[in-house]
Write a protein that holds these residues in place. Structure first.
Motif, PDB file in Angstrom:
ATOM      1  N   PHE A 109       0.840  -1.203   0.000  1.00 32.78           N
ATOM      2  CA  PHE A 109       0.000   0.000   0.000  1.00 32.78           C
ATOM      3  C   PHE A 109       0.874   1.252   0.000  1.00 32.78           C
ATOM      4  O   PHE A 109       1.971   1.264   0.564  1.00 32.78           O
ATOM      5  CB  PHE A 109      -0.878   0.040   1.256  1.00 32.78           C
ATOM      6  CG  PHE A 109      -2.040  -0.912   1.208  1.00 32.78           C
ATOM      7  CD1 PHE A 109      -3.100  -0.706   0.333  1.00 32.78           C
ATOM      8  CD2 PHE A 109      -2.092  -2.018   2.053  1.00 32.78           C
ATOM      9  CE1 PHE A 109      -4.181  -1.578   0.301  1.00 32.78           C
ATOM     10  CE2 PHE A 109      -3.170  -2.901   2.022  1.00 32.78           C
ATOM     11  CZ  PHE A 109      -4.211  -2.680   1.151  1.00 32.78           C
ATOM     12  N   TYR A 110       0.373   2.313  -0.596  1.00 27.67           N
ATOM     13  CA  TYR A 110       1.025   3.632  -0.497  1.00 27.67           C
ATOM     14  C   TYR A 110      -0.062   4.682  -0.633  1.00 27.67           C
ATOM     15  O   TYR A 110      -1.225   4.364  -0.940  1.00 27.67           O
ATOM     16  CB  TYR A 110       2.104   3.777  -1.584  1.00 27.67           C
ATOM     17  CG  TYR A 110       1.557   4.092  -2.956  1.00 27.67           C
ATOM     18  CD1 TYR A 110       0.913   3.114  -3.717  1.00 27.67           C
ATOM     19  CD2 TYR A 110       1.682   5.378  -3.513  1.00 27.67           C
ATOM     20  CE1 TYR A 110       0.408   3.399  -4.969  1.00 27.67           C
ATOM     21  CE2 TYR A 110       1.168   5.661  -4.766  1.00 27.67           C
ATOM     22  CZ  TYR A 110       0.528   4.674  -5.489  1.00 27.67           C
ATOM     23  OH  TYR A 110       0.019   4.948  -6.724  1.00 27.67           O
ATOM     24  N   ILE A 111       0.300   5.914  -0.377  1.00 34.12           N
ATOM     25  CA  ILE A 111      -0.644   7.029  -0.527  1.00 34.12           C
ATOM     26  C   ILE A 111      -0.318   7.732  -1.842  1.00 34.12           C
ATOM     27  O   ILE A 111       0.811   8.198  -2.027  1.00 34.12           O
ATOM     28  CB  ILE A 111      -0.500   8.041   0.641  1.00 34.12           C
ATOM     29  CG1 ILE A 111      -0.530   7.304   2.004  1.00 34.12           C
ATOM     30  CG2 ILE A 111      -1.563   9.128   0.555  1.00 34.12           C
ATOM     31  CD1 ILE A 111      -1.842   6.714   2.392  1.00 34.12           C
ATOM     32  N   ASN A 112      -1.286   7.793  -2.735  1.00 29.71           N
ATOM     33  CA  ASN A 112      -0.995   8.440  -4.019  1.00 29.71           C
ATOM     34  C   ASN A 112      -1.067   9.970  -3.897  1.00 29.71           C
ATOM     35  O   ASN A 112      -1.356  10.507  -2.823  1.00 29.71           O
ATOM     36  CB  ASN A 112      -1.884   7.887  -5.134  1.00 29.71           C
ATOM     37  CG  ASN A 112      -3.310   8.427  -5.063  1.00 29.71           C
ATOM     38  OD1 ASN A 112      -3.649   9.254  -4.229  1.00 29.71           O
ATOM     39  ND2 ASN A 112      -4.134   7.933  -5.961  1.00 29.71           N
ATOM     40  N   GLU A 113      -0.793  10.639  -4.991  1.00 25.61           N
ATOM     41  CA  GLU A 113      -0.697  12.108  -4.931  1.00 25.61           C
ATOM     42  C   GLU A 113      -2.025  12.782  -4.580  1.00 25.61           C
ATOM     43  O   GLU A 113      -2.055  13.902  -4.112  1.00 25.61           O
ATOM     44  CB  GLU A 113      -0.147  12.652  -6.257  1.00 25.61           C
ATOM     45  CG  GLU A 113      -0.789  12.016  -7.487  1.00 25.61           C
ATOM     46  CD  GLU A 113       0.094  12.200  -8.725  1.00 25.61           C
ATOM     47  OE1 GLU A 113      -0.456  12.102  -9.829  1.00 25.61           O
ATOM     48  OE2 GLU A 113       1.303  12.443  -8.573  1.00 25.61           O
ATOM     49  N   ASP A 114      -3.128  12.049  -4.786  1.00 28.19           N
ATOM     50  CA  ASP A 114      -4.430  12.599  -4.383  1.00 28.19           C
ATOM     51  C   ASP A 114      -4.780  12.229  -2.944  1.00 28.19           C
ATOM     52  O   ASP A 114      -5.911  12.453  -2.503  1.00 28.19           O
ATOM     53  CB  ASP A 114      -5.536  12.068  -5.309  1.00 28.19           C
ATOM     54  CG  ASP A 114      -5.332  12.497  -6.755  1.00 28.19           C
ATOM     55  OD1 ASP A 114      -4.725  13.562  -6.975  1.00 28.19           O
ATOM     56  OD2 ASP A 114      -5.758  11.748  -7.649  1.00 28.19           O
ATOM     57  N   GLY A 115      -3.816  11.651  -2.242  1.00 29.04           N
ATOM     58  CA  GLY A 115      -4.075  11.294  -0.853  1.00 29.04           C
ATOM     59  C   GLY A 115      -4.892  10.020  -0.700  1.00 29.04           C
ATOM     60  O   GLY A 115      -5.396   9.725   0.382  1.00 29.04           O
TER      61      GLY A 115
END
Lengths: 358, 358, 358, 358
Positions: free
Chosen positions: D264-270
């Motif tokens: 999992f990661y946080i994308n640029e849109d949060g």
């Protein structure tokens, strides 16, 4: 959720003033001979315009089968059928397209779907019951194969009641009069009441009694899907139905157990039967081999020809006077619909019971 | 088919004299706080032995939840619960293990399943209704969240009727007496009748009235799954139920359209409402925002203490005298069951309606 | 929607670290003798801790039946059962209660339900498959009654494949080793791979092959409910399943019709059979009397003991190292689950077929 | 059981050489604009005779809607539609009316129903998939409304595979060639293979890849009705389907957890997303907001023009040579069917999820 049934199922479609109504019967056993005359006859009994009393709208109700029948017999594939709408006269309805007619579905459908088909009731018109009659007639043909019969008749119109028990009536007379009451004298009185009500621009309610005979014991599910619970559901789903009873029904509320209990005995064929049938053929939700007897109450048709107060979609209060064609009493036409739905429920339970006995 | 509902569903299990009864609630929204006291209270209202009138059998009806609740709230996972049977006294039943008790399910179950659990009704005992009460109480908690209330009360015992309309009653008084009738004077008369009936070793039927308030308009499906059709199915599935009415019910059969129609108007909050509520809150199968009002008729309990004729599994005719513990009238105990089933139906329709509105 | 099946149905409940898991089987034919040893044996084969390879968690998996069985036989009433959770060690999980473990259901459940049961997977733990094993074992007992057998075995672990066709294997050897592969030599190689993978703190996937024998021709529904469509649904619902094949499966994509078609012939018993079985026993969605052969692919278990990047509920990126007990390969334990689900699907179709043949 | 879906449901009817095929869509939200051109386009893509490769049979596939649409929008009522069969040529089939064609449904249907519609497959003809395309196209219109897209394309024909991941393809090119493969160079090679196979009187299998994009996280049911379990059921119900995979599918069997897990990661849109998508957009049965990616394997069409051995209804062994019109490869025509079924499953889950969130 326009599908009825669990194993013998049918799905209904169509609006009263659209192109067509129809249905798809799924789960019908294969190899059943289709008696088109019987289906046509039942449809004819349902349609308006069949008598002087009923609505003037002519609906020929010609059913066209599209699938599931090959060389005159059911194949086991879905049986689709269509009844085209011919005499639509949508214009009759245009004048009140923004009005919520009292005690019709105009308002509730508008809230539910965010739109309303102002052409005469659309989906909630009693015209949909023709679909039930086709599907139920096919169920009746399957049941007939198994020796089971389903009958219904008008037992009350307004305050005129047929008080004779069904066992003392000749049910073959039911469809010989427009009222669909097997007692000709009572039928005449009912007819007069309906005629009188029509003259006054009013409508009147009534009761239909249904009987299922020769049913094996053991049908019905133990807890939620009791035989009479599903039957009740089927009956209450018919347009204008307002009450359902099995056996003694509401009268049972005023009875004592010692009056209501049905004593078992062994009949001359060595079968276990009950001396009385207060239970209406169903005990603990399961058929006991006696006749299933039930009654369905119908309210008076909402379409009356007297001025009524109502509101519009824009929340204006208006006085409304209906102009059009309708029945003073829906009950005679409900008779084949009650038969159809009772047959569908019965066949469904028969099939469920076969599934579970290895 | 021991599952009730389509989206809010519960599955019931257990026999009255087995280890336990219980159920699994599936589809319950997550995040609902569980009010254990309320569930216990409703269960207590259902159980026998709660009053001097009812059966002497003590069923503590302690419900144990096994899943679906975490830190006091529903998680969205299935909610399983068990109520262990403690006071079983199966021996009471052994004496008539081969006898088909009149108007019980002994015979019909025997035919259906090829076996019979002679320990007091097994699956068709009214004890199963405790499962409904647990599931329905949780539905009531969800509904309460949405401002919707469900109430029921006894409106008839034998020939004693409560004729005052529900709107003039204080329904908070319902559970203050053993009869569950909100009119204390009438409750006393009903109590006396039940007591009298009990003394005579007999039983008596009755009627329960139900009211659902604050329901949004638009619930119910158009054709087969009409709101009152599903409600009727739910009510008729309750043990001993024999009749169902919505709005005017069977009375509607004797009414004219001009009497029965409910005129629309705009209330002081700008909402569309009807001046009268003959429809009982449902028009064309869909709720119209008025109170849903219905009535359920119950037959007298089949267990009486008078000699009755019946037959055995081996088809011998015998005289049968019941010895044991039972209620003279099931109707007071049916009140929380009616509330439970009405709540389950309502929540199911609410969820269905949410699904379809994008 | 925690219910599986249409006529033979079971409803599952319980979380891996709650009080209990369990289920309710509804629609089971009456009169079937319950072989408790067989059920216990199948459960034992499913549970972790059964071999040196599998997880160390001890789950005795003692199933307790609460209803539906009387004097050792099914009664036709719902069969409820409970397996209490004993060795829960919820504390193992507390350390990562806010972390979404990669490729587990933590995140998707959180989004779906607005809450997450951080105690080790809650509802999406593979522990739920014990419920399937109990229900499916009872289906297997009914099928055995009818001469139908269901078998499964491990046919691939990582890149080690058992290439011998099932007809040349002695399937009675399947459960004689911890890998559940009937070819001992291949089983040993698989075992070594699993052991190696475990040492590295990693996990590995695999394939289970299933065979249903002695099935009558004619089972399966024509269009949507094809036999293999329902079977596929059943298999893909098992935790970690990622692929399903019937007959030649994906290999069929690279075959010509002239290779794939199964020629019909009359066998020595005068029965219609096919010379080859590329179809895997199902043609046009309906069984043809040949063995039903299918394969299910399982991904490697998500719980590995290597550092992984992930995020928390508060959207913080963290490195995560798992500490706990888990299997390096779920496939051996999946074997009885595949058997259970295949049996449930088969029995359901058998019952449906009985219903429709009058 | 010719109904697909739980809330968004459609019921199919009709035989390939009967009067008509068609369906009834029930549960479709109201107010959706019907794009007839899109539906016609999807139907055109499915029908045979669209390319030089496919069967010569001309089926104009003109769909006629009978209900549920008013002034160009869905009303919430059932949407019935009919496609009349025009170019039937039943005589083509009369010559082998008693023969069970190898790997067709002739035999299995005969056993199941006790009759067989010898006019070209009757109910089990791939012609039924036109019904799915109409229903699924309407589901696609609803999904489009919500920003969700469904695409499919041919990724394998025989041994020719398109190995480029879908994210590197321009899916808008899919329908620009007869093969429905978005890579023109590969499409040409596939076309040549199909042409070659046709010349030899043979047929060949293939694979279709499907992608659902912009799907919210949280769809799918926890245990049995996992998103990919229902998707698998839908795909395996398509004629000639033999295998289903989600994400890595069967390849996952040979992978290690450390390879397969999606971090999992946080994308640029949060938003929470995964770095890889080995899971194919579904974790623990529930969508995680990544693209849903799946593959369906199809066997070669059973109708080949080489002599084959088979048996007759009277159990005579015969040599059989087919004469008629058919495709060398069904896979290009399956593309819009895969899109339709994927859309139907997705919409159904969306509606289920709306129901449960209060």
């Amino acid at each position: 959720m326009n599908t009825f049934g669990r194993l013998f199922r049918f799905t209904s479609f169509g609006e009263s003033h659209g192109k067509a109504i129809g249905g798809v019967i799924d789960g019908c056993p294969s190899g059943i001979e289709i008696d088109y005359d019987f289906i046509t006859e039942q449809l004819k009994r349902r349609r308006p315009g069949a008598s002087k009393i009923a609505s003037l709208r002519k609906e020929p109700d010609e059913v066209e089968f599209l699938s599931g029948i090959f060389e005159g017999k059911t194949t086991g594939a879905p049986i689709a059928f269509v009844i085209y709408n011919r005499d639509q006269r949508s214009k009759d309805y245009e004048t009140f397209r923004d009005i919520f007619r009292p005690s019709h579905g105009d308002y509730t459908y508008y809230v539910k779907y965010g739109n309303v088909d102002y052409r005469g009731g659309g989906r909630y018109s009693a015209r949909e019951t023709a679909v039930r009659v086709v599907a139920g007639s096919i169920a009746m043909l399957v049941l007939k194969h198994l020796g089971i019969t389903v009958n219904a008749y008008v037992s009350q119109v307004g305050d005129i009641k047929l008080d004779i028990p069904y066992s003392e009536l000749d049910l073959s007379l039911t469809y010989t009069n427009d009222v669909r009451c097997p007692d000709t004298a009572v039928a005449n009185r009912m007819y007069e009441l309906m005629h009188d009500v029509k003259t006054r621009g009013d409508t009147v309610g009534g009761v239909v009694t249904g009987i299922i005979r020769n049913l094996p014991a053991g049908l019905g599910e133990p807890v939620y899907d009791k035989f009479h619970a599903r039957l009740s559901y089927a009956m209450m789903s018919i347009n204008a139905a307002r009450g359902f009873e099995i056996g003694e029904g509401f009268s049972a509320a005023a009875m004592y157990g010692s009056q209501h209990n049905d004593a078992f005995y062994i009949n001359e064929d060595g079968q276990i039967r009950t001396l009385t049938n207060h239970s209406g053929g169903v005990q603990a939700g399961i058929t006991n081999g006696m006749d299933v007897v039930f009654r369905v109450a119908f309210k008076p048709v909402a379409t009356i020809f007297k001025p009524q107060q109502t509101v519009t979609r824009n929340k204006k209060t208006v006085e409304f006077v209906y102009k059009g064609r309708h029945d003073p009493c829906v009950v005679p036409r409900a008779v084949p619909v009650v038969e159809a739905m009772a047959a569908a429920v019965t066949l469904d339970f028969l099939m469920l019971q076969r599934a579970v006995r290895l």
